[in-house]
Design a protein around this motif. Structure first.
Motif, PDB file in Angstrom:
ATOM      1  N   GLY A   1     -50.657 -13.275 -35.581  1.00 54.69           N
ATOM      2  CA  GLY A   1     -49.791 -12.219 -35.193  1.00 54.69           C
ATOM      3  C   GLY A   1     -49.011 -11.434 -34.309  1.00 54.69           C
ATOM      4  N   LEU A   2     -50.143 -10.647 -34.757  1.00 55.65           N
ATOM      5  CA  LEU A   2     -49.305  -9.087 -33.967  1.00 55.65           C
ATOM      6  C   LEU A   2     -47.693  -8.709 -34.517  1.00 55.65           C
ATOM      7  CD1 LEU A   2     -51.503 -10.603 -32.032  1.00 55.65           C
ATOM      8  CD2 LEU A   2     -50.664  -8.442 -30.263  1.00 55.65           C
ATOM      9  N   ASN A   3     -47.394  -9.268 -35.720  1.00 58.21           N
ATOM     10  CA  ASN A   3     -45.789  -8.871 -35.654  1.00 58.21           C
ATOM     11  C   ASN A   3     -45.884  -8.385 -37.014  1.00 58.21           C
ATOM     12  OD1 ASN A   3     -47.303 -11.137 -37.782  1.00 58.21           O
ATOM     13  ND2 ASN A   3     -44.864 -12.552 -36.947  1.00 58.21           N
TER      14      ASN A   3
ATOM     15  N   THR B   1     -50.260   4.070 -42.037  1.00 57.08           N
ATOM     16  CA  THR B   1     -49.965   2.752 -42.103  1.00 57.08           C
ATOM     17  C   THR B   1     -50.090   2.673 -40.411  1.00 57.08           C
ATOM     18  OG1 THR B   1     -47.938   3.169 -43.046  1.00 57.08           O
ATOM     19  CG2 THR B   1     -47.351   1.318 -42.106  1.00 57.08           C
ATOM     20  N   ILE B   2     -50.810   1.301 -39.708  1.00 53.22           N
ATOM     21  CA  ILE B   2     -50.803   0.323 -39.160  1.00 53.22           C
ATOM     22  C   ILE B   2     -49.496  -0.439 -38.538  1.00 53.22           C
ATOM     23  CG2 ILE B   2     -52.067  -0.887 -37.638  1.00 53.22           C
ATOM     24  CD1 ILE B   2     -54.541  -0.535 -39.410  1.00 53.22           C
ATOM     25  N   ASP B   3     -48.794   0.524 -37.496  1.00 51.31           N
ATOM     26  CA  ASP B   3     -47.246  -0.371 -37.617  1.00 51.31           C
ATOM     27  C   ASP B   3     -47.676  -1.479 -36.659  1.00 51.31           C
ATOM     28  OD1 ASP B   3     -43.919  -0.036 -37.375  1.00 51.31           O
ATOM     29  OD2 ASP B   3     -44.638  -0.566 -35.032  1.00 51.31           O
ATOM     30  N   LYS B   4     -47.028  -2.245 -36.440  1.00 56.77           N
ATOM     31  CA  LYS B   4     -46.796  -3.683 -35.815  1.00 56.77           C
ATOM     32  C   LYS B   4     -46.841  -3.337 -34.127  1.00 56.77           C
ATOM     33  CE  LYS B   4     -41.703  -5.118 -35.705  1.00 56.77           C
ATOM     34  NZ  LYS B   4     -40.528  -5.663 -36.883  1.00 56.77           N
ATOM     35  N   SER B   5     -46.176  -2.978 -33.997  1.00 58.07           N
ATOM     36  CA  SER B   5     -46.124  -1.899 -32.262  1.00 58.07           C
ATOM     37  C   SER B   5     -47.426  -1.661 -32.011  1.00 58.07           C
ATOM     38  CB  SER B   5     -45.611  -1.332 -31.782  1.00 58.07           C
ATOM     39  OG  SER B   5     -45.362   0.436 -32.930  1.00 58.07           O
ATOM     40  N   PHE B   6     -48.189  -1.034 -33.238  1.00 57.77           N
ATOM     41  CA  PHE B   6     -50.113  -1.386 -32.766  1.00 57.77           C
ATOM     42  C   PHE B   6     -50.994  -2.131 -32.082  1.00 57.77           C
ATOM     43  CE2 PHE B   6     -49.481   3.189 -34.932  1.00 57.77           C
ATOM     44  CZ  PHE B   6     -48.295   3.612 -34.315  1.00 57.77           C
ATOM     45  N   TRP B   7     -50.650  -3.089 -32.622  1.00 54.89           N
ATOM     46  CA  TRP B   7     -51.710  -4.367 -32.470  1.00 54.89           C
ATOM     47  C   TRP B   7     -52.261  -4.366 -30.994  1.00 54.89           C
ATOM     48  CZ3 TRP B   7     -54.260  -5.164 -36.856  1.00 54.89           C
ATOM     49  CH2 TRP B   7     -53.418  -4.608 -37.918  1.00 54.89           C
ATOM     50  N   GLU B   8     -52.832  -4.766 -30.945  1.00 54.88           N
ATOM     51  CA  GLU B   8     -53.438  -5.251 -29.368  1.00 54.88           C
ATOM     52  C   GLU B   8     -54.668  -6.238 -29.831  1.00 54.88           C
ATOM     53  OE1 GLU B   8     -54.810  -1.893 -26.694  1.00 54.88           O
ATOM     54  OE2 GLU B   8     -53.764  -0.479 -27.875  1.00 54.88           O
TER      55      GLU B   8
ATOM     56  N   ALA C   1     -49.815 -23.310 -35.944  1.00 57.87           N
ATOM     57  CA  ALA C   1     -50.492 -23.444 -34.950  1.00 57.87           C
ATOM     58  C   ALA C   1     -51.260 -22.605 -34.317  1.00 57.87           C
ATOM     59  CB  ALA C   1     -48.482 -23.960 -33.537  1.00 57.87           C
ATOM     60  N   ALA C   2     -51.640 -22.523 -33.545  1.00 56.83           N
ATOM     61  CA  ALA C   2     -52.075 -21.373 -33.349  1.00 56.83           C
ATOM     62  C   ALA C   2     -52.085 -20.355 -32.917  1.00 56.83           C
ATOM     63  CB  ALA C   2     -53.807 -21.673 -32.113  1.00 56.83           C
ATOM     64  N   GLN C   3     -52.110 -19.006 -33.312  1.00 53.29           N
ATOM     65  CA  GLN C   3     -51.403 -17.459 -33.216  1.00 53.29           C
ATOM     66  C   GLN C   3     -52.545 -16.791 -32.281  1.00 53.29           C
ATOM     67  OE1 GLN C   3     -49.213 -16.722 -36.882  1.00 53.29           O
ATOM     68  NE2 GLN C   3     -47.883 -17.149 -36.296  1.00 53.29           N
ATOM     69  N   ASN C   4     -52.014 -15.723 -31.570  1.00 55.00           N
ATOM     70  CA  ASN C   4     -52.920 -14.578 -31.150  1.00 55.00           C
ATOM     71  C   ASN C   4     -53.346 -13.862 -32.490  1.00 55.00           C
ATOM     72  OD1 ASN C   4     -53.043 -15.168 -28.454  1.00 55.00           O
ATOM     73  ND2 ASN C   4     -51.084 -14.456 -28.383  1.00 55.00           N
ATOM     74  N   VAL C   5     -54.222 -13.168 -31.957  1.00 62.15           N
ATOM     75  CA  VAL C   5     -54.888 -12.494 -33.745  1.00 62.15           C
ATOM     76  C   VAL C   5     -55.023 -10.690 -32.438  1.00 62.15           C
ATOM     77  CG1 VAL C   5     -56.778 -11.030 -34.447  1.00 62.15           C
ATOM     78  CG2 VAL C   5     -56.102 -13.926 -34.321  1.00 62.15           C
ATOM     79  N   GLY C   6     -54.223  -9.746 -33.247  1.00 64.93           N
ATOM     80  CA  GLY C   6     -54.530  -8.251 -32.931  1.00 64.93           C
ATOM     81  C   GLY C   6     -55.536  -7.633 -33.355  1.00 64.93           C
ATOM     82  N   SER C   7     -56.024  -6.692 -33.078  1.00 63.04           N
ATOM     83  CA  SER C   7     -56.569  -5.666 -33.930  1.00 63.04           C
ATOM     84  C   SER C   7     -56.279  -4.089 -33.381  1.00 63.04           C
ATOM     85  CB  SER C   7     -58.339  -5.485 -32.813  1.00 63.04           C
ATOM     86  OG  SER C   7     -58.238  -5.697 -31.699  1.00 63.04           O
ATOM     87  N   GLN C   8     -56.942  -3.111 -34.358  1.00 64.06           N
ATOM     88  CA  GLN C   8     -56.826  -2.028 -34.630  1.00 64.06           C
ATOM     89  C   GLN C   8     -57.881  -1.190 -35.042  1.00 64.06           C
ATOM     90  OE1 GLN C   8     -54.780   1.427 -32.902  1.00 64.06           O
ATOM     91  NE2 GLN C   8     -54.102  -1.289 -33.118  1.00 64.06           N
TER      92      GLN C   8
END
Length: 277
Positions: free
Chosen positions: A156-158, A178-185, A198-205
């Motif tokens: 969700g990157l959120n 803290t990995i802030d929610k704005s950090f995910w790519e 439903a399907a959601q995007n996955v972020g990584s860091q």
């Protein structure tokens, strides 16, 4: 136990020798997975390797093999286990709203087919709070604290999540990060688990030892994972990199020899001072 004590002592010596490295900002990484592309976000997604922030491809991961739940508060089990609707869970387990520590560890380890399944995750409720210690199958160390050693994915990157290193006894090391929610790519794939419709995007860091406030050579047995009610419920998976990468660990006899040399040098120095006086 004796071996562990030797490793810890060696890590402390190396930390003192190598000194404190400059801080570094968390970085993203490239996830290599199968199948690629993901055509069914409800099914198994195997982690094959990672291209980390120094350009090196790695596939020798350290996985969580135990956990301790310090706090897990909120409705519907704030930190629960979850997997894709048709994905393979760990052997003998199914998603659980109020999991045991052993279940949390299992979902951060391998699935029933022995794969690191990126569609097996820890799901958190939006307003939930947790403090969970997770421990790797062996200690993790790095000689270059600017190189990422911990790798996370978040559906969700959120959401945000806080990490702090711990030793084998669960005592805190370094400082919280803290990995802030704005950090995910974007990690390049989506997942659809039993908790969502439903399907959601996955972020990584990626997170380095510098991010965790640690000096080079420090041995880390695990992480304290924290989410506050304002963190919007992180839904995550994580792995660490291989043990002692880039750190030359002397044999115990060598360490004793070095200690004897240092003691002899100190004694001669003191004798020299007395003679000069």
């Amino acid at each position: 136990m004796k071996v562990k004590n030797i490793f810890i002592s060696t890590g402390l010596v190396l930390s003192a020798v190598l000194g404190v490295s400059s801080s570094a900002k968390a970085a993203s990484f490239t996830t290599n997975f199968s199948p690629d592309p993901v055509t069914d976000p409800t099914a198994d997604i195997e982690l094959l390797s990672i291209v980390r922030n120094d350009g090196k491809t790695i596939s020798d991961f350290k996985l969580v093999n135990s956990a301790t739940i310090i706090k897990n508060l909120g409705a519907l089990g704030p930190a629960s286990t979850d997997n894709g609707d048709t994905a393979t869970p760990p052997t003998g387990l199914t998603p659980n709203e109020n999991p045991l520590a052993t279940e949390i560890a299992a979902y951060l380890n391998r699935d029933g087919n022995g794969k690191i399944n990126l569609n097996n995750i820890i799901d958190s409720e939006d307003s939930g709070e947790f403090d969970i210690n997770v421990f790797f199958d062996s200690a993790v160390a790095s000689n270059n604290t600017a190189i990422d050693s911990i790798f996370l994915w978040e559906r969700g990157l959120n959401s945000s999540i806080t990490l702090q290193a711990v030793d084998a006894g669960g005592s805190l090391l370094g400082s919280a990060y803290t990995i802030d929610k704005s950090f995910w790519e974007l990690a390049g794939f989506q997942i659809d688990t039993t908790e969502v419709g439903a399907a959601q995007n996955v972020g990584s860091q990626g997170v380095s030892f510098a991010n965790l406030g640690l000096t080079s050579g420090t041995l880390v047995s695990g992480l304290k994972l924290t989410a506050h009610s304002s963190f919007h419920g992180p839904d995550f998976k994580l792995v660490a990199h291989d043990v002692f990468e880039g750190v030359v660990v002397p044999e115990p006899t060598t360490m004793l020899g070095l200690g004897s040399v240092a003691a002899l040098a100190l004694l001669r120095r003191r004798q020299g001072k007395k003679t000069a006086y």
